[in-house]
Design an enzyme around this catalytic site. Structure first.
Site, PDB file in Angstrom:
ATOM      1  N   CYS A  42     -33.501 -21.963  -9.314  1.00  0.00           N
ATOM      2  CA  CYS A  42     -33.755 -23.324  -8.857  1.00  0.00           C
ATOM      3  C   CYS A  42     -34.889 -24.010  -9.594  1.00  0.00           C
ATOM      4  O   CYS A  42     -35.125 -25.188  -9.391  1.00  0.00           O
ATOM      5  CB  CYS A  42     -34.047 -23.298  -7.366  1.00  0.00           C
TER       6      CYS A  42
HETATM    7  C1  LIG Z   1     -32.532 -17.940  -6.662  1.00  0.00           C
HETATM    8  S1  LIG Z   1     -32.076 -16.322  -7.089  1.00  0.00           S
HETATM    9  C2  LIG Z   1     -30.748 -15.999  -6.014  1.00  0.00           C
HETATM   10  C3  LIG Z   1     -30.991 -14.832  -5.087  1.00  0.00           C
HETATM   11  C4  LIG Z   1     -29.837 -14.434  -4.205  1.00  0.00           C
HETATM   12  N1  LIG Z   1     -29.244 -15.526  -3.476  1.00  0.00           N
HETATM   13  C5  LIG Z   1     -30.208 -13.311  -3.239  1.00  0.00           C
HETATM   14  O1  LIG Z   1     -29.559 -13.175  -2.221  1.00  0.00           O
HETATM   15  O2  LIG Z   1     -31.134 -12.542  -3.507  1.00  0.00           O
HETATM   16  C6  LIG Z   1     -31.288 -16.555  -8.634  1.00  0.00           C
HETATM   17  C7  LIG Z   1     -30.805 -15.287  -9.299  1.00  0.00           C
HETATM   18  O3  LIG Z   1     -30.058 -15.616 -10.458  1.00  0.00           O
HETATM   19  C8  LIG Z   1     -30.213 -14.553 -11.372  1.00  0.00           C
HETATM   20  N2  LIG Z   1     -29.771 -15.000 -12.700  1.00  0.00           N
HETATM   21  C9  LIG Z   1     -30.457 -15.716 -13.618  1.00  0.00           C
HETATM   22  N3  LIG Z   1     -29.716 -15.922 -14.716  1.00  0.00           N
HETATM   23  C10 LIG Z   1     -28.515 -15.310 -14.485  1.00  0.00           C
HETATM   24  C11 LIG Z   1     -27.338 -15.161 -15.265  1.00  0.00           C
HETATM   25  N4  LIG Z   1     -27.242 -15.681 -16.491  1.00  0.00           N
HETATM   26  N5  LIG Z   1     -26.298 -14.483 -14.724  1.00  0.00           N
HETATM   27  C12 LIG Z   1     -26.394 -13.945 -13.473  1.00  0.00           C
HETATM   28  N6  LIG Z   1     -27.494 -14.055 -12.703  1.00  0.00           N
HETATM   29  C13 LIG Z   1     -28.542 -14.732 -13.203  1.00  0.00           C
HETATM   30  C14 LIG Z   1     -31.687 -14.232 -11.274  1.00  0.00           C
HETATM   31  O4  LIG Z   1     -31.970 -12.932 -11.787  1.00  0.00           O
HETATM   32  C15 LIG Z   1     -31.924 -14.364  -9.762  1.00  0.00           C
HETATM   33  O5  LIG Z   1     -31.808 -13.133  -9.116  1.00  0.00           O
END
Ligand SMILES: C[S@@+](CC[C@H](N)C(=O)[O-])C[C@H]1O[C@@H](n2cnc3c(N)ncnc32)[C@H](O)[C@@H]1O
Length: 297
Positions: A77
């Protein structure tokens, strides 16, 4: 018990979505997850070893999944955040949102849920246009001791605000902590309790910690109120702080932060405290998500 076929969690983090499915008593055959953070993966696989991890969401065209009934995700975010630099869709992290949209259009699940921070109205409207629904704003403080405003876009019908539970920090803190187990310090200022008014968001700002840095990290809250929103950089000195007397304060422990997200106790155990704070701050408030999922029939 409700039964769906398969579920897919993008940006799945520590799979709070899967915890919420379980809590809402929704059964599924396979849970697919897209996540790249090794600590988050470790925590998810510890609790849900059958999760099929798909890796980077940008590679979604290589996936060949069947029967996705539910797609969920909250893309990173920072690019959307009002608290951040007011970046927008040009930010590469915000662009991940379009991967969510592409996966949604490709798999056409029966239900979807997209979660994000409160943001600039123009960006919010652009997201609503892409997803075809308006978001509902829910503050986690209705179901937990954490004030956390988040937007939820979903086609799951009839989502109302969750019923208010009166939960404050004093209801979730560990009472038998040894002072050596948790970092704390002295208060530079202590406002009398009746002056440390409970804010409309349920916070009771009671004093100032003896720390250097931004005002936000120095704020100490009374256990009679709620914690401010947990963040991803919940390490160093940025964790939420509570008063332990009229002269002392301490940080919340990882277990207390799990309770603020209504996660099971010790859910994130097995990685360093820094990674625990980060992954919890990144996660979802499980009881908000399970409240939404209960409308899946
Ligand atoms: C705001 S967090 C979401 C957490 C999740 N809703 C939970 O229940 O813990 C965003 C997540 O997106 C992951 N992320 C970032 N880039 C990504 C990518 N290219 N592919 C998959 N996940 C990614 C990050 O590592 C992070 O864990």
């Amino acid at each position: 018990m409700v039964k769906i076929k398969n579920a897919l969690g993008l940006f799945d983090g520590i799979s709070c979505g899967q915890v919420a499915l379980k809590r809402a008593e929704i059964n599924y055959d396979t849970y697919y997850a897209s996540e790249i953070n090794k600590y988050a993966l470790k925590i998810t696989q510890k609790h849900f070893p059958n999760t099929i991890q798909l890796g980077d969401v940008k590679q979604w065209k290589e996936w060949d999944l069947q029967d996705i009934d539910l797609l969920m995700g909250g893309s990173p975010c920072q690019g959307f955040s009002l608290a951040g630099l007011r970046l927008n869709f040009d930010d590469p992290r915000s662009k991940l949102f379009f991967d969510f949209v592409a996966v949604l259009k490709h798999y056409k699940p029966k239900y979807f849920l997209f979660e994000n921070v409160v943001m600039n109205k123009d960006i919010q409207d652009a997201i609503s246009k892409e997803l075809g629904v308006e978001p509902i704003l829910i503050n986690s403080g209705l179901v937990s001791a954490q004030s956390r405003d988040r937007l939820y876009w979903t086609n799951i019908p009839n989502i109302q605000q969750p019923p208010k539970k009166e939960i404050n920090l004093k209801d979730i803190i560990e009472t038998s902590l040894l002072i050596s187990e948790v970092r704390g310090g002295m208060l530079k200022e202590y406002f009398k309790h009746d002056e440390g008014k409970i804010s409309p968001r349920g916070l009771c700002h009671i004093g100032t910690a003896d720390l250097n840095g931004f005002d936000s990290i120095k704020r100490v809250y009374h256990p009679d109120g709620k914690s401010p929103t947990l963040t991803t950089n919940g390490s160093g000195n940025s964790e939420s702080k509570i008063s332990t007397s009229e002269t002392t304060w301490r940080k919340l422990t990882p277990l207390e932060c799990e309770r603020l997200q209504t996660l099971p106790d010790k859910y994130t155990e097995g990685v360093s405290n820094t990674q625990r704070y980060n992954s919890i701050g990144n996660g979802w408030t499980v009881d908000v998500i399970s409240h939404i999922f209960r409308n899946i029939k």
